[in-house]
Design an enzyme around this catalytic site. Sequence first.
Site, mmCIF file in Angstrom:
data_model
loop_
_atom_site.group_PDB
_atom_site.id
_atom_site.type_symbol
_atom_site.label_atom_id
_atom_site.label_comp_id
_atom_site.label_asym_id
_atom_site.label_seq_id
_atom_site.Cartn_x
_atom_site.Cartn_y
_atom_site.Cartn_z
ATOM 1 N N MET A 126 -50.429 -88.208 35.240
ATOM 2 C CA MET A 126 -51.706 -88.786 34.566
ATOM 3 C C MET A 126 -52.122 -87.023 33.422
ATOM 4 S SD MET A 126 -53.584 -90.665 33.596
ATOM 5 C CE MET A 126 -53.829 -92.363 34.349
ATOM 6 N N PHE A 170 -62.627 -69.502 69.214
ATOM 7 C CA PHE A 170 -60.997 -70.135 68.659
ATOM 8 C C PHE A 170 -60.921 -71.368 68.104
ATOM 9 C CE2 PHE A 170 -57.334 -71.625 69.696
ATOM 10 C CZ PHE A 170 -56.608 -71.393 68.847
ATOM 11 N N GLN A 171 -60.757 -72.394 67.398
ATOM 12 C CA GLN A 171 -60.430 -73.645 66.286
ATOM 13 C C GLN A 171 -61.763 -73.920 66.309
ATOM 14 O OE1 GLN A 171 -57.930 -75.264 67.993
ATOM 15 N NE2 GLN A 171 -56.710 -74.863 66.947
ATOM 16 N N GLU A 187 -53.522 -84.504 60.258
ATOM 17 C CA GLU A 187 -54.140 -84.581 60.476
ATOM 18 C C GLU A 187 -55.447 -85.741 59.760
ATOM 19 O OE1 GLU A 187 -53.830 -81.938 61.445
ATOM 20 O OE2 GLU A 187 -54.208 -81.660 63.502
ATOM 21 N N LYS A 199 -65.958 -80.068 74.117
ATOM 22 C CA LYS A 199 -64.792 -80.460 75.224
ATOM 23 C C LYS A 199 -65.644 -80.631 76.205
ATOM 24 C CE LYS A 199 -61.042 -78.330 77.265
ATOM 25 N NZ LYS A 199 -59.985 -77.302 77.283
#
Lengths: 163, 565
Positions: free
Chosen positions: B473, B105-106, B43, B155
């Site tokens: 760096m 969940f999630q 993502e 949802k």
Amino acid sequence: MRHIISVLMENEPGALSRVVGLFSQRNYNIESLTVAPTEDATLSRLTVTTIGNDRVVEQITKQLNKLIDVVKVVDLSEGDHIEREVMMIKLKASGQMRAEIKRTCDIFRGQIIDVTPTTYTVQLVGASDKLDAFISALGSASIMEVVRSGVCGIARGEKVLSL
Amino acid sequence: MVVRALKDEGVQYIYGYPGGSLLHVYDALFQQEDVQHILVRHEQAATHMADAYARATGKAGVALVTSGPGATNAVTGIATAFMDSIPMVVITGQVMSHLIGEDAFQETDMLGISRPVVKHNFSVQRPEDIPAIVRKAFHIAESGRPGPVVIDLPKDMTTPTERYPYEYPKQVKMRSYTPITRGHTGQIKKATDLLLNAKRPVIYSGGGVIMGDASEQLTELARLLNFPVTNTLMGLGGYPGTDRQFIGMLGMHGSYEANMAMHHADLILAVGARFDDRVTNATDKFCPTAKIVHIDIDPASISKTVQADIPIVGPAKVVLDEMAQLVKNSKKQPDADALKAWWQQIDEWRQRHGGRYRTDDSELMKPQQVIEMLSLVTNGDAFVTSDVGQHQMFAAQYYKFNKPNRWINSGGLGTMGFGLPAAMGVKMNFPDADVACVTGEGSIQMNIQELSTCKQYDLPVKILCLNNQSLGMVRQWQDMNYESRHSQSYMQSLPDFVKLVESYGHVGMKVDKYSDLEGAMREAFALKDRLVFMDIAVDPFEHVYPMQVPRGSMRDMWLTKTERT
């Protein structure tokens, strides 16, 4: 220096967390915070007292203004204003102390709003330093519990914070 | 409703990754052809692709990620866009409304997590609000000082069997949000007077000129006045990089002449720049003799770190245009004698350092040479994305950007892993342009899985991996400040990048010698329809110079490993 910043904002879920989050995120401090809806239920009025130099306070007001939910911001301390805070204080009050507390309470124009044989609960309204003075006048021994509302403020005269 | 609103917003591509909470939305996407979904492999890459689209076009990019881990994976990309003021709309799935707060969940509190790194966020509470929220999200993301906006979408707000009236609002009106559209005329007049009286002026411009589409106006004003122009890392391309009046980037790794000019200036015209700590060095020693005019669309950027003498709040494009008109119509002209002397001084500084680096006799390439070659091979006309570290600074210093929106890097947050997905986001929307991703063997491995996305969608970007086998760096700082104790800054067990990219179906090249570089690079860019990964071995001991001395003024710089101002 101590500043009182008044914020008019949309009365929406999450709006308060954005304001509070901004203060912690940018390392500004909050001395006190009050918030409630106004006469227009779609708007909330929030008052925050903070301590900082002019530059920090300028940044605070600018950053608050940037929040999408915020409609208007004013630093009340820049002009003439009135500030008030409500305190309720529960005290041990028995024997001689009952009369003593009552006297101090009268001097500060407090009201006893709850009484039991051994306690008084006193309500006091005023600027924060007046409430502080009342507490020190009592001496700490008799204090059982203190609750303060935080400061709310309003500009004197014709000036208003509205849409 | 979500997909239809995106279509009505004119969105062509969205970048995302499906998951449980978004299944209704993905089903709707499946059944139409107007909005094309690009499936990434992580993502974070979706947000960087959307971000890079925005950087290249000025319009908000769109990412779509599921709840929980999908949303948290997107946070780095959202923060990257936030720090650089990039317009982006990120739609995050959320568990059903009645489950919110129950550790479902999630589930994750995306409004809370994203709050410090978004311009604004919305939670959809009623399905019929979706069109208005989408419109508002784009409006907020793209107007004023741009930034990312998150829409958290439970949802049950997308249940396909439920129907609601749909109307896409043409306009947005928000009483609490009215972006400023022009500057204060009085302030602009005062500033113009100062410009015309300046003897040692510098124009210091930043990302605001790029995102504010003001580079034409900036260029016009600078040429009218014959003032030197320096750009921030985010502002490169805002003024033509090959122009005589351009004195390079400023700041920590800015050019010698730009930092010297800033320090000695009597007037600084800052446009769409925010006096970031990597620009100013110690603010109490910053530009001691200069008056500062600061144009910015965000009042909070003005006098935040450095006090402005004349603040002007407004869009750079409009304000600069007004200034140019005032200069043209003014009886007073810029002080030609003073400017001549000032340019002589600047040219002397240019002679002294002027972007030199040492090449030695060995065949080992200097990273700077690779960037100069890239600039040559692409005629300074490519989109160049970068990751973060030494290679980023070399690209900024040595690629000559003549156009805005061509230099695409994570300046504020400094996100390693940005470069490849950014290149993909650009290539997808500019299929005919050359798109080069300048990266290192450290950064590229942070999002290397996207080589697979490149294959799926046929995105023939060119990846230039400046391979110095170390986190350059970090190593440079360890050399300079920690007696060369290279704690965890080496890169061991590197893959064979050529074989790796070949396994994804792309072309890999390994370049070890400078003499092979030009041929290989020309060959890579000639392969128009193939992704080419160039694994280029460069000198692992090279440092980026100039480098400002910490807590010093603008003029305090290391110029080489042994030489300082």
